[in-house]
Structure formats: structure tokens, C-alpha cells
Design a protein around this motif. Structure first.
Motif, PDB file in Angstrom:
ATOM      1  N   VAL A 183     -15.510  46.885  33.368  1.00  0.00           N
ATOM      2  CA  VAL A 183     -16.945  46.721  33.616  1.00  0.00           C
ATOM      3  C   VAL A 183     -17.505  48.051  34.096  1.00  0.00           C
ATOM      4  CG1 VAL A 183     -18.693  45.442  34.895  1.00  0.00           C
ATOM      5  CG2 VAL A 183     -16.530  44.330  34.308  1.00  0.00           C
ATOM      6  N   PRO A 184     -18.430  48.669  33.358  1.00  0.00           N
ATOM      7  CA  PRO A 184     -18.886  50.003  33.744  1.00  0.00           C
ATOM      8  C   PRO A 184     -19.818  50.001  34.943  1.00  0.00           C
ATOM      9  CG  PRO A 184     -20.098  49.242  31.819  1.00  0.00           C
ATOM     10  CD  PRO A 184     -19.027  48.218  32.083  1.00  0.00           C
ATOM     11  N   LEU A 185     -19.716  51.068  35.714  1.00  0.00           N
ATOM     12  CA  LEU A 185     -20.677  51.383  36.762  1.00  0.00           C
ATOM     13  C   LEU A 185     -21.724  52.283  36.096  1.00  0.00           C
ATOM     14  CD1 LEU A 185     -21.129  51.154  39.921  1.00  0.00           C
ATOM     15  CD2 LEU A 185     -20.055  53.414  40.048  1.00  0.00           C
ATOM     16  N   PRO A 186     -22.924  51.776  35.816  1.00  0.00           N
ATOM     17  CA  PRO A 186     -23.852  52.522  34.952  1.00  0.00           C
ATOM     18  C   PRO A 186     -24.259  53.899  35.467  1.00  0.00           C
ATOM     19  CG  PRO A 186     -24.491  50.221  35.038  1.00  0.00           C
ATOM     20  CD  PRO A 186     -23.406  50.407  36.072  1.00  0.00           C
ATOM     21  N   SER A 187     -24.164  54.145  36.765  1.00  0.00           N
ATOM     22  CA  SER A 187     -24.528  55.470  37.270  1.00  0.00           C
ATOM     23  C   SER A 187     -23.483  56.518  36.921  1.00  0.00           C
ATOM     24  CB  SER A 187     -24.716  55.432  38.792  1.00  0.00           C
ATOM     25  OG  SER A 187     -23.481  55.136  39.439  1.00  0.00           O
ATOM     26  N   ALA A 188     -22.281  56.071  36.543  1.00  0.00           N
ATOM     27  CA  ALA A 188     -21.197  56.983  36.161  1.00  0.00           C
ATOM     28  C   ALA A 188     -20.738  56.644  34.740  1.00  0.00           C
ATOM     29  CB  ALA A 188     -20.040  56.876  37.143  1.00  0.00           C
ATOM     30  N   PRO A 189     -21.632  56.798  33.772  1.00  0.00           N
ATOM     31  CA  PRO A 189     -21.355  56.293  32.422  1.00  0.00           C
ATOM     32  C   PRO A 189     -20.199  56.977  31.711  1.00  0.00           C
ATOM     33  CG  PRO A 189     -23.322  57.676  32.412  1.00  0.00           C
ATOM     34  CD  PRO A 189     -22.952  57.467  33.844  1.00  0.00           C
ATOM     35  N   VAL A 190     -20.090  58.289  31.880  1.00  0.00           N
ATOM     36  CA  VAL A 190     -19.017  59.006  31.182  1.00  0.00           C
ATOM     37  C   VAL A 190     -17.675  58.706  31.839  1.00  0.00           C
ATOM     38  CG1 VAL A 190     -18.183  61.255  30.426  1.00  0.00           C
ATOM     39  CG2 VAL A 190     -20.644  60.805  30.486  1.00  0.00           C
ATOM     40  N   TYR A 191     -17.645  58.689  33.157  1.00  0.00           N
ATOM     41  CA  TYR A 191     -16.416  58.353  33.876  1.00  0.00           C
ATOM     42  C   TYR A 191     -15.874  57.008  33.407  1.00  0.00           C
ATOM     43  CZ  TYR A 191     -13.300  56.931  37.659  1.00  0.00           C
ATOM     44  OH  TYR A 191     -12.217  56.480  38.378  1.00  0.00           O
TER      45      TYR A 191
ATOM     46  N   ALA B 224     -18.216  36.053  32.674  1.00  0.00           N
ATOM     47  CA  ALA B 224     -19.657  36.260  32.932  1.00  0.00           C
ATOM     48  C   ALA B 224     -19.998  37.736  32.802  1.00  0.00           C
ATOM     49  CB  ALA B 224     -20.015  35.734  34.316  1.00  0.00           C
ATOM     50  N   PRO B 225     -19.837  38.313  31.604  1.00  0.00           N
ATOM     51  CA  PRO B 225     -20.047  39.756  31.445  1.00  0.00           C
ATOM     52  C   PRO B 225     -21.466  40.212  31.755  1.00  0.00           C
ATOM     53  CG  PRO B 225     -19.811  38.664  29.310  1.00  0.00           C
ATOM     54  CD  PRO B 225     -19.427  37.674  30.347  1.00  0.00           C
ATOM     55  N   ASP B 226     -22.472  39.431  31.342  1.00  0.00           N
ATOM     56  CA  ASP B 226     -23.857  39.836  31.601  1.00  0.00           C
ATOM     57  C   ASP B 226     -24.135  39.884  33.101  1.00  0.00           C
ATOM     58  OD1 ASP B 226     -24.305  40.016  28.912  1.00  0.00           O
ATOM     59  OD2 ASP B 226     -25.224  38.031  28.734  1.00  0.00           O
ATOM     60  N   PHE B 227     -23.621  38.902  33.818  1.00  0.00           N
ATOM     61  CA  PHE B 227     -23.858  38.845  35.259  1.00  0.00           C
ATOM     62  C   PHE B 227     -23.226  40.031  35.969  1.00  0.00           C
ATOM     63  CE2 PHE B 227     -22.127  37.698  39.438  1.00  0.00           C
ATOM     64  CZ  PHE B 227     -23.299  37.428  40.122  1.00  0.00           C
ATOM     65  N   ILE B 228     -21.943  40.289  35.715  1.00  0.00           N
ATOM     66  CA  ILE B 228     -21.259  41.360  36.445  1.00  0.00           C
ATOM     67  C   ILE B 228     -21.786  42.729  36.048  1.00  0.00           C
ATOM     68  CG2 ILE B 228     -19.319  41.575  34.827  1.00  0.00           C
ATOM     69  CD1 ILE B 228     -19.274  41.891  38.710  1.00  0.00           C
ATOM     70  N   ASN B 229     -22.170  42.899  34.783  1.00  0.00           N
ATOM     71  CA  ASN B 229     -22.764  44.179  34.363  1.00  0.00           C
ATOM     72  C   ASN B 229     -24.077  44.429  35.100  1.00  0.00           C
ATOM     73  OD1 ASN B 229     -20.741  44.866  32.575  1.00  0.00           O
ATOM     74  ND2 ASN B 229     -21.758  43.957  30.805  1.00  0.00           N
ATOM     75  N   ARG B 230     -24.896  43.390  35.211  1.00  0.00           N
ATOM     76  CA  ARG B 230     -26.188  43.528  35.888  1.00  0.00           C
ATOM     77  C   ARG B 230     -25.995  43.798  37.374  1.00  0.00           C
ATOM     78  NH1 ARG B 230     -30.765  45.085  34.099  1.00  0.00           N
ATOM     79  NH2 ARG B 230     -30.282  43.867  32.240  1.00  0.00           N
ATOM     80  N   GLN B 231     -24.996  43.169  38.000  1.00  0.00           N
ATOM     81  CA  GLN B 231     -24.737  43.383  39.420  1.00  0.00           C
ATOM     82  C   GLN B 231     -24.326  44.830  39.692  1.00  0.00           C
ATOM     83  OE1 GLN B 231     -26.349  40.508  40.558  1.00  0.00           O
ATOM     84  NE2 GLN B 231     -24.937  40.906  42.251  1.00  0.00           N
TER      85      GLN B 231
END
Length: 257
Positions: A143-151, A236-243
Motif C-alpha cells: 500500500v503506497p504512502l502517496p507523499s513518497a511515491p517513488v520510494y 479494503a484497498p480503497d479505504f487503506i489507500n485513502r487513509q
């Protein structure tokens, strides 16, 4: 995984997760060699832990990887564990063109290129000694942390590469293990805190949980929240991605890049 009587090389072992594992392996009576980019940090490490062996080497530089492999094979012919641990994480704003296009690939060069090149440079000695490869990816491979997209993309790449490596090395005697830490309290995670959607694991607890799994023969080690993130990715991919997006928005740099 056999945890004693080994000769172990850990890249990026002068601090953080790499150092924590190096000291635990050393405590168990193994011969441990760590690499790092900064000689000064390695000198300090050697003073504090004289039984550790240290070598300056940068996993982003193919020439330095090749030189490291030549030296290790000459000086440590019994090398039978490679832990690909070196990595960096950068928060990036993707909303506009980056001023430094080459710099966008820094994490790829270290986190992915370093793993692939180092593994290749050592695969012959590891096969000869029926050794072990430990690749450090991350729970953020799931599950990506969107602030660190490349990492996060690099860790997903390491996860996929490790699975393929494991299949290709079947029958060679080489064991392939993937360590998938959650967010851990190290220099890498100084911008993250408990209560931001994360439960930070200490390096001591990471080592404790990881070695318990290694003793049981686990090939994918998922300490702390890593198990939960893998589960949430499925149910629940949408939920955890949004969180994780909500939790990381404040970490975005003001400028793109």
C-alpha cells in the motif's frame, strides 16, 4: 534460516535497520561486515563496535559494487549471507515538472538498482556456499504512502524482483528471504509519527519479531503493521489507500520534484 555460524554482508549497515540487524547477528556469533557511503560514519561505528567489519561502498555506483564483490570474495570466501538493506526515502510533490529530472531517479538507483546489481555481483559466491539473500522491501510495497511515491514504487519493485529471484534459484541451495518492515523509528522516518495513521516500530522490536520469524523459516517476514497492511490491501484497498493519503498529505514538499 540458520542464524549462527554465518558470514554476513549488510549494505547500508551503519545506521537504522541495517545496524540493528548487524548487531543482532554479531551477538549470535556471526562474522558481520557492513557497508555505507560515508567513511566517517563507518569509523564511528567501528569505534563503538570493534567486532563489526566495515567497508565504504555506495550501492548506487556499479563500479563500487563490482569492487566490493571482488574484495569480499578475496577476503571473505565463506560469505554466505547477503542482506540488501541500503535505501533512501524522499517525499515528492508530483503536481508540476521537476527541476532536476535526473534526481527523480535517485531512489530507483539506490533502492532497486542497488539490490539488483549487488545480488548479481554476489550470486556466484552465495550459490557456491549455499547461502541466503535477504532483500529489505517494505510494507509500503503493498500500500503506497502517496507523499513518497517513488520510494513505494521501488519497494514494490523489490518485492516483485525477490519473488522472481526465489523461483529462479530453486534447486541451487540459495535461500531467498524478503523482510517487509512497517514504518520503523529510524532516520528514514523522522517526518512520521504515531497517530498519523502509523504505528512506528522500534528497531529493537523489529529485530525481535523478525528473528522470531526467521527462526521459523519464514521467507516473507512481515513484522508489526506489515501484516495488517497486506491484509487491508486485499480486503479494503480503497479505504487503506485513502487513509495513507490523508496521513501523508502534510509531508508533501511545497515545490514539485
Amino acid at each position: 534460516m540458520k542464524l549462527t555460524g554465518r558470514t554476513i554482508l549488510i549494505t547500508g549497515g551503519s545506521a537504522g535497520i541495517g545496524l540493528a540487524f548487524a548487531l543482532k547477528f554479531l551477538e549470535l556469533g556471526n562474522e558481520v561486515i557492513v557497508t555505507g557511503r560515508r567513511q566517517s560514519a563507518l569509523d564511528d561505528l567501528k569505534r563503538n563496535h570493534p567486532k563489526l567489519q566495515t567497508i565504504q561502498s555506495d550501492v548506487a555506483d556499479p563500479a563500487q559494487i563490482a569492487a566490493l564483490a571482488r574484495r569480499m570474495k578475496a577476503e571473505y570466501p565463506k560469505l554466505d549471507v547477503l542482506m540488501n538493506n541500503a535505501g533512501i526515502m524522499l517525499h515528492k510533490n508530483l503536481k508540476a515538472p521537476a527541476a532536476d529530472l535526473d534526481g527523480l531517479m535517485t531512489e530507483m538507483n539506490v533502492n532497486v538498482g542497488g539490490v539488483i546489481r549487488t545480488t548479481s555481483a554476489f550470486i556466484d559466491i552465495l550459490a557456491a556456499n549455499e547461502g541466503t539473500v535477504i532483500n529489505v522491501s517494505s510494507a509500503l510495497a503493498f500500500v503506497p504512502l502517496p507523499s513518497a511515491p517513488v520510494y513505494c514504487a521501488t519497494k514494490a519493485a523489490v518485492h516483485s524482483y525477490t519473488q522472481s529471484l526465489r523461483f529462479q534459484l530453486e534447486g541451487t541451495g540459495v535461500e531467498v528471504i524478503e523482510l517487509m518492515p512497517p514504518v520503523v523509528k529510524t532516520e528514514l522516518s523522522t517526518d512520521l509519527a504515531n497517530g498519523d495513521g502509523f504505528t512506528l516500530l522500534t528497531t529493537d522490536e523489529l529485530v525481535k519479531q523478525s528473528f522470531a520469524s526467521l527462526k521459523k523459516g519464514a521467507l516473507e517476514v512481515r513484522p508489526g503493521q506489515a501484516k495488517l497492511l497486506a491484509l487491508m490491501r486485499r480486503i479494503a484497498p480503497d479505504f487503506i489507500n485513502r487513509q495513507l493519503w490523508k496521513a501523508s498529505k502534510r509531508l508533501l514538499p511545497v515545490r514539485a520534484g
